[in-house]
Scaffold this active site. Structure first.
Site, PDB file in Angstrom:
ATOM      1  N   LYS A 143       0.837  -1.198   0.000  1.00 10.23           N
ATOM      2  CA  LYS A 143       0.000   0.000   0.000  1.00 10.23           C
ATOM      3  C   LYS A 143       0.880   1.260   0.000  1.00 10.23           C
ATOM      4  O   LYS A 143       2.096   1.167   0.230  1.00 10.23           O
ATOM      5  CB  LYS A 143      -0.918  -0.052   1.227  1.00 10.23           C
ATOM      6  CG  LYS A 143      -1.911  -1.225   1.191  1.00 10.23           C
ATOM      7  CD  LYS A 143      -2.790  -1.248   2.437  1.00 10.23           C
ATOM      8  CE  LYS A 143      -3.868  -2.310   2.354  1.00 10.23           C
ATOM      9  NZ  LYS A 143      -4.772  -2.294   3.536  1.00 10.23           N
ATOM     10  N   TYR A 168     -12.077  -2.599  -3.631  1.00  8.47           N
ATOM     11  CA  TYR A 168     -12.662  -2.707  -2.289  1.00  8.47           C
ATOM     12  C   TYR A 168     -14.198  -2.650  -2.327  1.00  8.47           C
ATOM     13  O   TYR A 168     -14.811  -2.262  -1.329  1.00  8.47           O
ATOM     14  CB  TYR A 168     -12.110  -1.608  -1.388  1.00  8.47           C
ATOM     15  CG  TYR A 168     -10.726  -1.904  -0.836  1.00  8.47           C
ATOM     16  CD1 TYR A 168     -10.477  -3.068  -0.108  1.00  8.47           C
ATOM     17  CD2 TYR A 168      -9.669  -1.002  -1.018  1.00  8.47           C
ATOM     18  CE1 TYR A 168      -9.216  -3.334   0.412  1.00  8.47           C
ATOM     19  CE2 TYR A 168      -8.400  -1.262  -0.494  1.00  8.47           C
ATOM     20  CZ  TYR A 168      -8.186  -2.427   0.217  1.00  8.47           C
ATOM     21  OH  TYR A 168      -6.943  -2.699   0.747  1.00  8.47           O
ATOM     22  N   ASN A 223      -2.026  -0.081   7.344  1.00  3.75           N
ATOM     23  CA  ASN A 223      -1.462  -1.416   7.612  1.00  3.75           C
ATOM     24  C   ASN A 223      -0.634  -1.986   6.458  1.00  3.75           C
ATOM     25  O   ASN A 223      -0.474  -3.187   6.308  1.00  3.75           O
ATOM     26  CB  ASN A 223      -2.556  -2.382   8.083  1.00  3.75           C
ATOM     27  CG  ASN A 223      -3.646  -2.599   7.041  1.00  3.75           C
ATOM     28  OD1 ASN A 223      -3.631  -1.978   5.980  1.00  3.75           O
ATOM     29  ND2 ASN A 223      -4.575  -3.486   7.339  1.00  3.75           N
ATOM     30  N   HIS A 278      -1.839  -5.354   1.347  1.00  2.00           N
ATOM     31  CA  HIS A 278      -3.092  -6.056   1.060  1.00  2.00           C
ATOM     32  C   HIS A 278      -2.782  -7.492   0.644  1.00  2.00           C
ATOM     33  O   HIS A 278      -1.782  -7.734  -0.027  1.00  2.00           O
ATOM     34  CB  HIS A 278      -3.848  -5.375  -0.093  1.00  2.00           C
ATOM     35  CG  HIS A 278      -4.958  -6.228  -0.623  1.00  2.00           C
ATOM     36  ND1 HIS A 278      -6.192  -6.284  -0.020  1.00  2.00           N
ATOM     37  CD2 HIS A 278      -4.993  -7.115  -1.667  1.00  2.00           C
ATOM     38  CE1 HIS A 278      -6.955  -7.157  -0.681  1.00  2.00           C
ATOM     39  NE2 HIS A 278      -6.253  -7.670  -1.687  1.00  2.00           N
ATOM     40  N   GLU A 319      -9.323 -10.145  -8.021  1.00  5.37           N
ATOM     41  CA  GLU A 319      -8.341  -9.065  -7.871  1.00  5.37           C
ATOM     42  C   GLU A 319      -7.234  -9.157  -8.920  1.00  5.37           C
ATOM     43  O   GLU A 319      -6.811  -8.138  -9.482  1.00  5.37           O
ATOM     44  CB  GLU A 319      -7.772  -9.103  -6.447  1.00  5.37           C
ATOM     45  CG  GLU A 319      -8.827  -8.728  -5.402  1.00  5.37           C
ATOM     46  CD  GLU A 319      -8.442  -9.073  -3.968  1.00  5.37           C
ATOM     47  OE1 GLU A 319      -7.313  -9.566  -3.735  1.00  5.37           O
ATOM     48  OE2 GLU A 319      -9.281  -8.842  -3.068  1.00  5.37           O
TER      49      GLU A 319
END
Ligand code: IDP
Ligand code: MG
Length: 156
Positions: A14, A54, A117, A120, A131
């Site tokens: 990310k 998402y 965080n 992914h 994805e």
């Protein structure tokens, strides 16, 4: 090699992982585990693509902030392949909230806050396929023979 060794998962560093200089460290964990890299790129994703990525979370209160965060800088989407790649990938990542992630996991070792965080990982084979097709074209997925596989899987 057996079909079971061809399971694929979608992993993405990310924007905070990129900004904090953790790309190499994260790739290294998947590489050293024995998974095979099938695709990787460096890109600044659009809010449109991230909203699709998402889409399952679109009704959650944190969704707008999540899309903004993910569009705040470049990301490194990747596809890794191997036996139980999806499930093992999630173990390598650690729990969603870093306060619950075990030490030794990427999130457990390298971040603090659930909204930052750093990585992914697909949560099921079905979502991995969705994805992978969202982020990569068929041509970008590289199938290649790896001689070390016989040592990784013991079929030698
Ligand atoms: P996952 O990334 O471990 O699969 P998901 O539940 O799919 O977790 O949530 C996607 C992402 O949304 C998380 O990785 C995290 O960045 C963010 N997120 C999840 N829950 C919260 C929250 O309660 N507040 C802020 N961000 C959250
Ligand atoms: Mg998820």
């Amino acid at each position: 090699m057996a079909d079971a060794y061809a399971e694929r998962t979608f992993i993405m560093v990310k924007p905070d992982g990129v900004q904090r200089g953790l790309v190499g460290k994260i790739i290294k964990r998947f590489e050293q585990k024995g998974f095979k890299l099938v695709a990787m790129k460096f890109m600044w994703a659009s809010e449109e693509l991230l909203s699709k990525h998402y889409s399952d979370l679109s009704s959650r209160p944190f969704f707008p902030g999540l899309v903004k965060y993910m569009a705040s800088g470049p990301v490194v989407p990747m596809v890794w392949e191997g036996l139980d790649a999806v499930k093992t990938g999630r173990f390598i990542l650690g729990a969603t909230n870093p306060k619950d992630s075990n030490p030794g996991t990427i999130r457990g070792d390298l971040c603090i806050q659930v909204g930052r965080n750093i990585i992914h990982g697909s949560d099921a084979v079905e979502s991995a396929n969705k994805e992978i097709n969202l982020w990569f074209t068929e041509k970008e997925l590289v199938s290649w023979p790896r001689t070390v596989d016989s040592w990784v899987y013991g079929e030698n």
